[in-house]
Design an enzyme around this catalytic site. Sequence first.
Site, PDB file in Angstrom:
ATOM      1  N   GLU A 268      -1.032  -6.139  -7.223  1.00  0.00           N
ATOM      2  CA  GLU A 268      -1.621  -7.469  -7.078  1.00  0.00           C
ATOM      3  C   GLU A 268      -0.735  -8.569  -7.646  1.00  0.00           C
ATOM      4  O   GLU A 268      -0.905  -9.746  -7.300  1.00  0.00           O
ATOM      5  CB  GLU A 268      -2.994  -7.509  -7.744  1.00  0.00           C
TER       6      GLU A 268
ATOM      7  N   ARG B 235       0.851  -1.186   0.000  1.00  0.00           N
ATOM      8  CA  ARG B 235       0.000   0.000   0.000  1.00  0.00           C
ATOM      9  C   ARG B 235       0.887   1.236   0.000  1.00  0.00           C
ATOM     10  O   ARG B 235       1.555   1.529   0.990  1.00  0.00           O
ATOM     11  CB  ARG B 235      -0.919  -0.006   1.227  1.00  0.00           C
TER      12      ARG B 235
ATOM     13  N   GLU C 120     -14.247 -10.045  -6.178  1.00  0.00           N
ATOM     14  CA  GLU C 120     -12.971  -9.787  -5.507  1.00  0.00           C
ATOM     15  C   GLU C 120     -12.423 -11.049  -4.847  1.00  0.00           C
ATOM     16  O   GLU C 120     -11.213 -11.295  -4.856  1.00  0.00           O
ATOM     17  CB  GLU C 120     -13.140  -8.679  -4.468  1.00  0.00           C
TER      18      GLU C 120
END
Length: 213
Positions: free
Chosen positions: A153, A72, A101
């Site tokens: 990801e 992040r 998701e």
Amino acid sequence: MSDTVHSSPTAHRYEVADSSVVYSGRVISLRRDMVRMPDGDTSQRDVVVHPGAVGVVALDEQERVVMVRQYRHPVGGPLWELPAGILDVPGEPASVAAARELAEEAGLRAGRLDLLIDVYASPGMTDEAFRVFLARDLVEIPAAERHVGVHEEAEMGITRIDLSVAVDQVMRGEITNGLAVMGLLATYRARADDYRNLRPLDSHWPARPAASG
């Protein structure tokens, strides 16, 4: 239980005298509102406009939670999180977004999906709201059919951890993502009632930002 407002019978209506979008980004925008206060003055309020998000507590038959580890950028490092994502398809049911998701980030489908909690992320500065679901009866998606992640990801790690251990990690400050903290604690509490008090998937969600339908 409802919110209680301690005020006079004629509570002030916070009207917006002027509003403008001062920044638009890929996901968020910044809106500047001038709001009329009870004393007659107007005061500036800056609002981060966000499409909203969903998260999934995926619980397997051994009561282990599926956790992902993702970099992040705002905090400069990776965090342990739940499979989650923004509501970027206008009008799409939140439960459908959550199932997607779960499939994309964890390679799983859920035989059972229940509504867990609704949360405002930080109502002093943003309209972001997220809805967290509980997924059970998990089934692995075949490798050939799995989503291939890009950007952050592409390096996402994944593990399964006992729910009680995960809650201990929350209390020790080792799991700090807000959505994950709330989802894990809510699941731990729901388990104490044998999951009898979970709401229907299509329960009304007035907090869902209008930008996401």
